[in-house]
Design a protein around this motif. Structure first.
Motif, PDB file in Angstrom:
ATOM      1  N   CYS A 146      38.277  48.805  37.846  1.00 44.83           N
ATOM      2  CA  CYS A 146      38.537  48.116  36.575  1.00 44.83           C
ATOM      3  C   CYS A 146      38.624  49.085  35.397  1.00 44.83           C
ATOM      4  CB  CYS A 146      37.474  47.051  36.309  1.00 44.83           C
ATOM      5  SG  CYS A 146      37.321  45.837  37.633  1.00 44.83           S
ATOM      6  N   GLY A 147      38.829  50.373  35.692  1.00 47.80           N
ATOM      7  CA  GLY A 147      38.930  51.375  34.641  1.00 47.80           C
ATOM      8  C   GLY A 147      37.600  51.742  34.017  1.00 47.80           C
ATOM      9  N   ILE A 148      36.495  51.410  34.686  1.00 49.58           N
ATOM     10  CA  ILE A 148      35.162  51.602  34.107  1.00 49.58           C
ATOM     11  C   ILE A 148      34.474  52.802  34.755  1.00 49.58           C
ATOM     12  CG2 ILE A 148      32.863  50.574  33.871  1.00 49.58           C
ATOM     13  CD1 ILE A 148      34.299  47.832  33.721  1.00 49.58           C
ATOM     14  N   THR A 149      34.068  53.758  33.921  1.00 52.88           N
ATOM     15  CA  THR A 149      33.416  54.965  34.431  1.00 52.88           C
ATOM     16  C   THR A 149      31.928  55.020  34.117  1.00 52.88           C
ATOM     17  OG1 THR A 149      33.987  56.155  32.395  1.00 52.88           O
ATOM     18  CG2 THR A 149      35.546  56.306  34.234  1.00 52.88           C
ATOM     19  N   ASP A 150      31.445  54.107  33.260  1.00 52.85           N
ATOM     20  CA  ASP A 150      30.056  54.192  32.812  1.00 52.85           C
ATOM     21  C   ASP A 150      29.176  53.086  33.386  1.00 52.85           C
ATOM     22  OD1 ASP A 150      31.163  52.082  31.470  1.00 52.85           O
ATOM     23  OD2 ASP A 150      30.573  52.724  29.460  1.00 52.85           O
ATOM     24  N   ALA A 151      29.614  52.466  34.471  1.00 56.15           N
ATOM     25  CA  ALA A 151      28.828  51.414  35.116  1.00 56.15           C
ATOM     26  C   ALA A 151      29.210  51.387  36.589  1.00 56.15           C
ATOM     27  CB  ALA A 151      29.075  50.062  34.454  1.00 56.15           C
ATOM     28  N   GLY A 152      28.457  50.632  37.358  1.00 55.04           N
ATOM     29  CA  GLY A 152      28.666  50.621  38.796  1.00 55.04           C
ATOM     30  C   GLY A 152      29.160  49.292  39.331  1.00 55.04           C
ATOM     31  N   GLY A 154      46.221  45.795  38.424  1.00 55.21           N
ATOM     32  CA  GLY A 154      46.668  44.913  37.366  1.00 55.21           C
ATOM     33  C   GLY A 154      47.561  45.637  36.374  1.00 55.21           C
ATOM     34  N   LYS A 155      48.014  44.893  35.371  1.00 50.87           N
ATOM     35  CA  LYS A 155      49.043  45.392  34.459  1.00 50.87           C
ATOM     36  C   LYS A 155      48.578  46.543  33.573  1.00 50.87           C
ATOM     37  CE  LYS A 155      49.765  41.183  33.002  1.00 50.87           C
ATOM     38  NZ  LYS A 155      50.308  40.008  32.270  1.00 50.87           N
ATOM     39  N   ARG A 156      47.255  46.726  33.430  1.00 52.37           N
ATOM     40  CA  ARG A 156      46.755  47.805  32.566  1.00 52.37           C
ATOM     41  C   ARG A 156      46.269  49.019  33.350  1.00 52.37           C
ATOM     42  NH1 ARG A 156      49.094  46.132  27.914  1.00 52.37           N
ATOM     43  NH2 ARG A 156      48.714  43.907  27.619  1.00 52.37           N
ATOM     44  N   THR A 157      46.547  49.063  34.647  1.00 51.84           N
ATOM     45  CA  THR A 157      46.104  50.183  35.482  1.00 51.84           C
ATOM     46  C   THR A 157      46.725  51.493  35.011  1.00 51.84           C
ATOM     47  OG1 THR A 157      45.804  48.726  37.383  1.00 51.84           O
ATOM     48  CG2 THR A 157      46.042  51.082  37.839  1.00 51.84           C
ATOM     49  N   GLN A 158      45.897  52.526  34.960  1.00 51.12           N
ATOM     50  CA  GLN A 158      46.330  53.859  34.550  1.00 51.12           C
ATOM     51  C   GLN A 158      46.455  54.774  35.776  1.00 51.12           C
ATOM     52  OE1 GLN A 158      46.962  54.343  30.972  1.00 51.12           O
ATOM     53  NE2 GLN A 158      46.898  52.148  31.448  1.00 51.12           N
ATOM     54  N   PRO A 159      47.255  55.829  35.681  1.00 49.65           N
ATOM     55  CA  PRO A 159      47.442  56.707  36.845  1.00 49.65           C
ATOM     56  C   PRO A 159      46.130  57.255  37.405  1.00 49.65           C
ATOM     57  CG  PRO A 159      49.085  57.188  35.171  1.00 49.65           C
ATOM     58  CD  PRO A 159      48.123  56.203  34.547  1.00 49.65           C
ATOM     59  N   GLY A 191      46.086  40.324  34.872  1.00 52.34           N
ATOM     60  CA  GLY A 191      45.575  41.238  33.864  1.00 52.34           C
ATOM     61  C   GLY A 191      44.610  42.250  34.461  1.00 52.34           C
ATOM     62  N   GLY A 192      44.133  43.155  33.615  1.00 54.29           N
ATOM     63  CA  GLY A 192      43.124  44.114  34.045  1.00 54.29           C
ATOM     64  C   GLY A 192      43.711  45.353  34.697  1.00 54.29           C
ATOM     65  N   ARG A 193      42.830  46.110  35.346  1.00 51.89           N
ATOM     66  CA  ARG A 193      43.217  47.374  35.941  1.00 51.89           C
ATOM     67  C   ARG A 193      43.049  47.307  37.455  1.00 51.89           C
ATOM     68  NH1 ARG A 193      40.984  51.737  31.478  1.00 51.89           N
ATOM     69  NH2 ARG A 193      41.805  53.245  32.974  1.00 51.89           N
ATOM     70  N   ILE A 194      42.573  48.352  38.105  1.00 53.40           N
ATOM     71  CA  ILE A 194      42.582  48.378  39.563  1.00 53.40           C
ATOM     72  C   ILE A 194      41.256  47.874  40.136  1.00 53.40           C
ATOM     73  CG2 ILE A 194      41.680  50.719  39.901  1.00 53.40           C
ATOM     74  CD1 ILE A 194      43.944  51.063  42.033  1.00 53.40           C
ATOM     75  N   THR A 195      41.345  47.239  41.306  1.00 52.85           N
ATOM     76  CA  THR A 195      40.141  46.835  42.009  1.00 52.85           C
ATOM     77  C   THR A 195      40.411  46.870  43.509  1.00 52.85           C
ATOM     78  OG1 THR A 195      38.316  45.245  42.070  1.00 52.85           O
ATOM     79  CG2 THR A 195      40.555  44.335  42.078  1.00 52.85           C
ATOM     80  N   TRP A 196      39.396  46.552  44.264  1.00 49.01           N
ATOM     81  CA  TRP A 196      39.485  46.529  45.724  1.00 49.01           C
ATOM     82  C   TRP A 196      39.120  45.143  46.221  1.00 49.01           C
ATOM     83  CZ3 TRP A 196      35.363  45.331  48.973  1.00 49.01           C
ATOM     84  CH2 TRP A 196      35.568  45.522  50.340  1.00 49.01           C
ATOM     85  N   HIS A 197      39.776  44.700  47.289  1.00 52.22           N
ATOM     86  CA  HIS A 197      39.369  43.501  48.010  1.00 52.22           C
ATOM     87  C   HIS A 197      39.183  43.862  49.475  1.00 52.22           C
ATOM     88  CE1 HIS A 197      40.140  40.979  44.591  1.00 52.22           C
ATOM     89  NE2 HIS A 197      41.425  41.292  44.559  1.00 52.22           N
TER      90      HIS A 197
END
Length: 254
Positions: free
Chosen positions: A191-197, A67-72, A88-94
């Motif tokens: 989704c740019g989240i490091t503190d959850a699974g 998504g548009k907020r994905t970081q390297p 919107g949002g960051r990276i995910t998998w399908h």
């Protein structure tokens, strides 16, 4: 229970501009780019009033979408390609075993993006709880549907959302983890989240939960929430930082 914030118009009213039935299209397994191109075509037609509200139901082959907020640092470490997308949002998998639904809808005025997202979440929470994950709900500050920490596991996302609204018409939508592998999430920062699974219905319930089992219940709940017959309630069980807040749009990878 009350909604997380008051919507722009009454919660018991339809959020759709149209009153006709949703047109459901079951596409089976379809490549991400092909589905995205179809969404864009349908959204343009819907904006012009050439078609009615349409809902695409499908499954993707393995693919990462950014998504548009994905970081390297979010991007995969396993060498698989990434599709940069306009949601919107960051990276995910399908991938296989994950139910993906893309509503192409004309929203009623005034367009309320937050209310639309909350209604999608409400439909997901309803079906996930019906399936047996009775604790599923929201984490304030983060989109999607979550399962609280339990049995030594951290809070985990079971369903993700990412949308785009152009000319009042929605694109993209939801991905519900039914019986998919979690392996591909290990190579990104989901989704740019490091503190959850991340979790699946099958993992939470200890049995195989197929896409087919969840499809019609979700479509039924989707129609209910869009119409206002099912209203958004406060299912929040925690709070956490928004992983996209304050971030600029991604730098395209060449």
């Amino acid at each position: 229970m009350s909604a997380p914030r008051d919507p722009f118009f009454p919660a018991d009213k339809s959020i759709r501009a149209a009153t006709g039935p949703l047109q459901i299209r079951h596409l089976g397994r379809i490549g991400y780019q092909e589905a995205w191109d179809l969404q864009a075509e349908l959204a343009a037609q819907r904006a012009l009033g050439e078609i009615g509200d349409t809902v695409l139901v499908l499954e993707h082959p393995n693919v990462y979408t950014a998504g548009k907020r994905t970081q390297p640092e979010d991007r995969p470490s396993n060498g698989l390609p990434v599709v940069d997308v306009d949601r919107g949002g960051r990276i995910t998998w399908h991938g296989p075993g994950q139910l993906v639904v893309y509503p192409i809808l004309k929203l009623a005025e005034p367009v309320d993006v937050v209310d639309y997202v909350r209604r999608l979440e409400e439909a997901l929470i309803h079906v996930v709880r019906q399936a047996g994950v009775s604790t599923a709900g929201r984490v304030d500050g983060r989109s999607g549907v979550w399962v609280p920490a339990h049995d030594g596991r951290e809070d985990a996302k079971v369903a993700a959302l990412g949308i785009r609204i152009t000319r009042g018409v929605t694109m993209h939508g939801i991905a519900l983890n039914c019986a998919n592998t979690l392996e591909y999430y290990e190579h990104i920062i989901p989704c740019g989240i490091t503190d959850a699974g991340v979790t699946t219905l099958s993992r939470e319930l200890g049995r195989e939960v197929s896409i087919e089992e969840m499809t019609q219940p979700f479509l039924d709940a989707l129609e209910e929430v869009l119409s206002g017959r099912m209203q958004v309630a406060d299912h929040t069980f925690g709070s956490a930082p928004d992983p996209s807040k304050g971030l600029g749009r991604r730098v395209r990878q060449d």
